[in-house]
Design a protein around this motif. Structure first.
Motif, PDB file in Angstrom:
ATOM      1  N   ARG A 120      61.354  45.123  39.431  1.00  0.00           N
ATOM      2  CA  ARG A 120      61.811  46.303  38.679  1.00  0.00           C
ATOM      3  C   ARG A 120      61.830  46.066  37.174  1.00  0.00           C
ATOM      4  NH1 ARG A 120      65.715  49.768  42.248  1.00  0.00           N
ATOM      5  NH2 ARG A 120      65.843  50.825  40.261  1.00  0.00           N
ATOM      6  N   THR A 121      61.329  44.928  36.726  1.00  0.00           N
ATOM      7  CA  THR A 121      61.334  44.564  35.308  1.00  0.00           C
ATOM      8  C   THR A 121      59.914  44.627  34.769  1.00  0.00           C
ATOM      9  OG1 THR A 121      63.276  43.164  35.550  1.00  0.00           O
ATOM     10  CG2 THR A 121      61.822  42.671  33.694  1.00  0.00           C
ATOM     11  N   ASN A 122      59.754  45.267  33.608  1.00  0.00           N
ATOM     12  CA  ASN A 122      58.417  45.323  33.004  1.00  0.00           C
ATOM     13  C   ASN A 122      58.365  44.627  31.650  1.00  0.00           C
ATOM     14  OD1 ASN A 122      59.534  47.061  31.148  1.00  0.00           O
ATOM     15  ND2 ASN A 122      58.271  48.825  31.674  1.00  0.00           N
ATOM     16  N   ALA A 123      59.330  43.758  31.376  1.00  0.00           N
ATOM     17  CA  ALA A 123      59.363  43.036  30.107  1.00  0.00           C
ATOM     18  C   ALA A 123      58.245  41.996  30.059  1.00  0.00           C
ATOM     19  CB  ALA A 123      60.723  42.368  29.912  1.00  0.00           C
ATOM     20  N   ASN A 124      57.911  41.589  28.859  1.00  0.00           N
ATOM     21  CA  ASN A 124      56.832  40.651  28.621  1.00  0.00           C
ATOM     22  C   ASN A 124      57.219  39.241  29.093  1.00  0.00           C
ATOM     23  OD1 ASN A 124      54.320  39.846  27.553  1.00  0.00           O
ATOM     24  ND2 ASN A 124      55.281  39.240  25.622  1.00  0.00           N
ATOM     25  N   TRP A 125      56.420  38.668  29.994  1.00  0.00           N
ATOM     26  CA  TRP A 125      56.612  37.315  30.511  1.00  0.00           C
ATOM     27  C   TRP A 125      55.514  36.430  29.934  1.00  0.00           C
ATOM     28  CZ3 TRP A 125      59.981  34.309  32.958  1.00  0.00           C
ATOM     29  CH2 TRP A 125      59.544  33.139  33.576  1.00  0.00           C
ATOM     30  N   VAL A 126      55.904  35.318  29.326  1.00  0.00           N
ATOM     31  CA  VAL A 126      54.939  34.394  28.723  1.00  0.00           C
ATOM     32  C   VAL A 126      54.990  33.080  29.493  1.00  0.00           C
ATOM     33  CG1 VAL A 126      54.300  33.158  26.624  1.00  0.00           C
ATOM     34  CG2 VAL A 126      55.249  35.472  26.461  1.00  0.00           C
ATOM     35  N   PRO A 127      53.925  32.737  30.222  1.00  0.00           N
ATOM     36  CA  PRO A 127      53.907  31.453  30.930  1.00  0.00           C
ATOM     37  C   PRO A 127      53.954  30.294  29.931  1.00  0.00           C
ATOM     38  CG  PRO A 127      52.153  32.897  31.716  1.00  0.00           C
ATOM     39  CD  PRO A 127      52.732  33.533  30.487  1.00  0.00           C
ATOM     40  N   THR A 128      54.700  29.246  30.277  1.00  0.00           N
ATOM     41  CA  THR A 128      54.797  28.046  29.442  1.00  0.00           C
ATOM     42  C   THR A 128      54.657  26.814  30.333  1.00  0.00           C
ATOM     43  OG1 THR A 128      57.183  27.775  29.682  1.00  0.00           O
ATOM     44  CG2 THR A 128      56.420  29.230  27.885  1.00  0.00           C
ATOM     45  N   ALA A 129      54.543  25.659  29.713  1.00  0.00           N
ATOM     46  CA  ALA A 129      54.452  24.408  30.465  1.00  0.00           C
ATOM     47  C   ALA A 129      55.712  24.162  31.287  1.00  0.00           C
ATOM     48  CB  ALA A 129      54.209  23.243  29.507  1.00  0.00           C
ATOM     49  N   ARG A 130      56.825  24.749  30.885  1.00  0.00           N
ATOM     50  CA  ARG A 130      58.092  24.557  31.590  1.00  0.00           C
ATOM     51  C   ARG A 130      58.409  25.730  32.506  1.00  0.00           C
ATOM     52  NH1 ARG A 130      61.231  20.393  29.514  1.00  0.00           N
ATOM     53  NH2 ARG A 130      63.177  21.402  30.052  1.00  0.00           N
ATOM     54  N   GLY A 131      57.447  26.587  32.792  1.00  0.00           N
ATOM     55  CA  GLY A 131      57.656  27.710  33.708  1.00  0.00           C
ATOM     56  C   GLY A 131      57.340  29.048  33.082  1.00  0.00           C
ATOM     57  N   GLY A 132      58.104  29.443  32.083  1.00  0.00           N
ATOM     58  CA  GLY A 132      57.868  30.714  31.421  1.00  0.00           C
ATOM     59  C   GLY A 132      59.099  31.204  30.696  1.00  0.00           C
ATOM     60  N   LEU A 133      58.873  32.128  29.767  1.00  0.00           N
ATOM     61  CA  LEU A 133      59.952  32.733  28.985  1.00  0.00           C
ATOM     62  C   LEU A 133      59.764  34.242  28.939  1.00  0.00           C
ATOM     63  CD1 LEU A 133      60.039  30.302  25.926  1.00  0.00           C
ATOM     64  CD2 LEU A 133      61.720  30.428  27.768  1.00  0.00           C
ATOM     65  N   TRP A 134      60.885  34.943  28.999  1.00  0.00           N
ATOM     66  CA  TRP A 134      60.858  36.386  28.748  1.00  0.00           C
ATOM     67  C   TRP A 134      60.799  36.594  27.247  1.00  0.00           C
ATOM     68  CZ3 TRP A 134      59.826  39.313  32.686  1.00  0.00           C
ATOM     69  CH2 TRP A 134      60.267  38.973  33.963  1.00  0.00           C
ATOM     70  N   GLN A 135      59.893  37.421  26.807  1.00  0.00           N
ATOM     71  CA  GLN A 135      59.760  37.782  25.394  1.00  0.00           C
ATOM     72  C   GLN A 135      59.825  39.304  25.304  1.00  0.00           C
ATOM     73  OE1 GLN A 135      59.577  35.576  22.817  1.00  0.00           O
ATOM     74  NE2 GLN A 135      59.798  33.941  24.306  1.00  0.00           N
ATOM     75  N   PRO A 136      61.017  39.876  25.519  1.00  0.00           N
ATOM     76  CA  PRO A 136      61.132  41.339  25.577  1.00  0.00           C
ATOM     77  C   PRO A 136      60.799  42.006  24.252  1.00  0.00           C
ATOM     78  CG  PRO A 136      63.292  40.309  25.593  1.00  0.00           C
ATOM     79  CD  PRO A 136      62.291  39.204  25.665  1.00  0.00           C
ATOM     80  N   ARG A 137      60.199  43.178  24.377  1.00  0.00           N
ATOM     81  CA  ARG A 137      59.880  44.020  23.222  1.00  0.00           C
ATOM     82  C   ARG A 137      60.600  45.349  23.403  1.00  0.00           C
ATOM     83  NH1 ARG A 137      53.770  42.191  24.045  1.00  0.00           N
ATOM     84  NH2 ARG A 137      54.173  43.363  25.918  1.00  0.00           N
ATOM     85  N   ALA A 138      60.706  46.081  22.317  1.00  0.00           N
ATOM     86  CA  ALA A 138      61.397  47.382  22.350  1.00  0.00           C
ATOM     87  C   ALA A 138      60.789  48.268  23.425  1.00  0.00           C
ATOM     88  CB  ALA A 138      61.300  48.050  20.987  1.00  0.00           C
ATOM     89  N   GLY A 139      61.652  48.930  24.180  1.00  0.00           N
ATOM     90  CA  GLY A 139      61.216  49.884  25.189  1.00  0.00           C
ATOM     91  C   GLY A 139      60.945  49.279  26.553  1.00  0.00           C
ATOM     92  N   GLU A 140      60.932  47.950  26.647  1.00  0.00           N
ATOM     93  CA  GLU A 140      60.698  47.330  27.944  1.00  0.00           C
ATOM     94  C   GLU A 140      61.986  47.343  28.764  1.00  0.00           C
ATOM     95  OE1 GLU A 140      57.038  44.331  27.073  1.00  0.00           O
ATOM     96  OE2 GLU A 140      59.051  43.529  26.784  1.00  0.00           O
ATOM     97  N   ILE A 141      61.834  47.238  30.062  1.00  0.00           N
ATOM     98  CA  ILE A 141      62.965  47.377  30.980  1.00  0.00           C
ATOM     99  C   ILE A 141      63.243  46.055  31.686  1.00  0.00           C
ATOM    100  CG2 ILE A 141      63.776  48.489  33.095  1.00  0.00           C
ATOM    101  CD1 ILE A 141      62.067  50.926  32.250  1.00  0.00           C
ATOM    102  N   PHE A 142      64.515  45.660  31.681  1.00  0.00           N
ATOM    103  CA  PHE A 142      64.995  44.544  32.489  1.00  0.00           C
ATOM    104  C   PHE A 142      65.846  45.126  33.605  1.00  0.00           C
ATOM    105  CE2 PHE A 142      64.166  40.330  31.126  1.00  0.00           C
ATOM    106  CZ  PHE A 142      63.814  40.412  29.791  1.00  0.00           C
ATOM    107  N   SER A 143      65.767  44.527  34.751  1.00  0.00           N
ATOM    108  CA  SER A 143      66.623  44.892  35.860  1.00  0.00           C
ATOM    109  C   SER A 143      67.198  43.600  36.431  1.00  0.00           C
ATOM    110  CB  SER A 143      65.800  45.635  36.922  1.00  0.00           C
ATOM    111  OG  SER A 143      66.620  46.032  37.982  1.00  0.00           O
TER     112      SER A 143
END
Length: 192
Positions: A120-143
């Motif tokens: 249910r989340t459409n926020a920006n996910w950035v894969p990293t060597a340690r798994g990944g980070l959420w990099q939310p931008r305006a208007g994106e949805i977290f659930s």
């Protein structure tokens, strides 16, 4: 209007660290980076006295100094009414002329929790060597998944370790109802 700086009269903020063992998700971060938390913090090097800069004024219930949350006892009591997994360090505040500004606390949640509902989340996910980070931008949805949250009301997400603590709808309402100063309304993320 309410921002102010301070000088730590003791301790060494740059050396404040998590207690060992440090969770994997927090190994690259210190507790003071982005209003941290997510694990227990060592009292070693923690300042116990701050000299506040600027004019004398009524201090806020929820603010920051040195990228750590500086809170009133009232704020702590409200959080503890829902969750005990927190850690506080007393800080005596004084004004530039040496007069007393009051007792406050550096505040950390000790909960590290991934409660994001990825379906249910459409926020920006950035894969990293340690798994990944959420990099939310305006208007994106977290659930957030209430089942995973359980009785947790304030936590650090391991994929957003420098974004500061997240709070449940219930804690947010309690802080609003109590008119906690400086705790302002921000877009709510859906809990499902």
């Amino acid at each position: 209007m309410y921002e102010y700086g301070s000088d730590a009269l003791d301790g060494d903020v740059d050396k404040v660290a998590f207690e060992e063992p440090v969770p994997y998700a927090l190994e690259l971060y210190s507790p003071w980076r982005g209003f941290g938390g997510g694990a227990r913090v060592s009292s070693r090097h923690m300042p116990t006295r701050l000299r506040l800069k600027g004019r004398k004024r009524k201090l806020l219930d929820f603010d920051n100094q040195y990228h750590m949350l500086l809170v009133s006892r009232r704020f702590i009591d409200l959080v503890e009414s829902l969750q005990k997994d927190i850690q506080v360090f007393p800080v005596q505040c004084v004004w530039g002329d040496g007069s007393d500004a009051g007792q406050f606390y550096f505040f950390f949640t000790t909960v590290l929790l991934d409660a994001v509902n990825r379906e249910r989340t459409n926020a920006n996910w950035v894969p990293t060597a340690r798994g990944g980070l959420w990099q939310p931008r305006a208007g994106e949805i977290f659930s957030f998944d209430k089942d995973r949250m359980g009785d947790v009301h304030m936590w650090i997400d391991p994929h957003m370790p420098t974004k500061g603590p997240l709070v449940s709808e219930a804690l947010f309402r309690r802080l609003q109802d109590a008119d906690v100063r400086s705790f302002y309304d921000a877009p709510l993320f859906e809990e499902v």
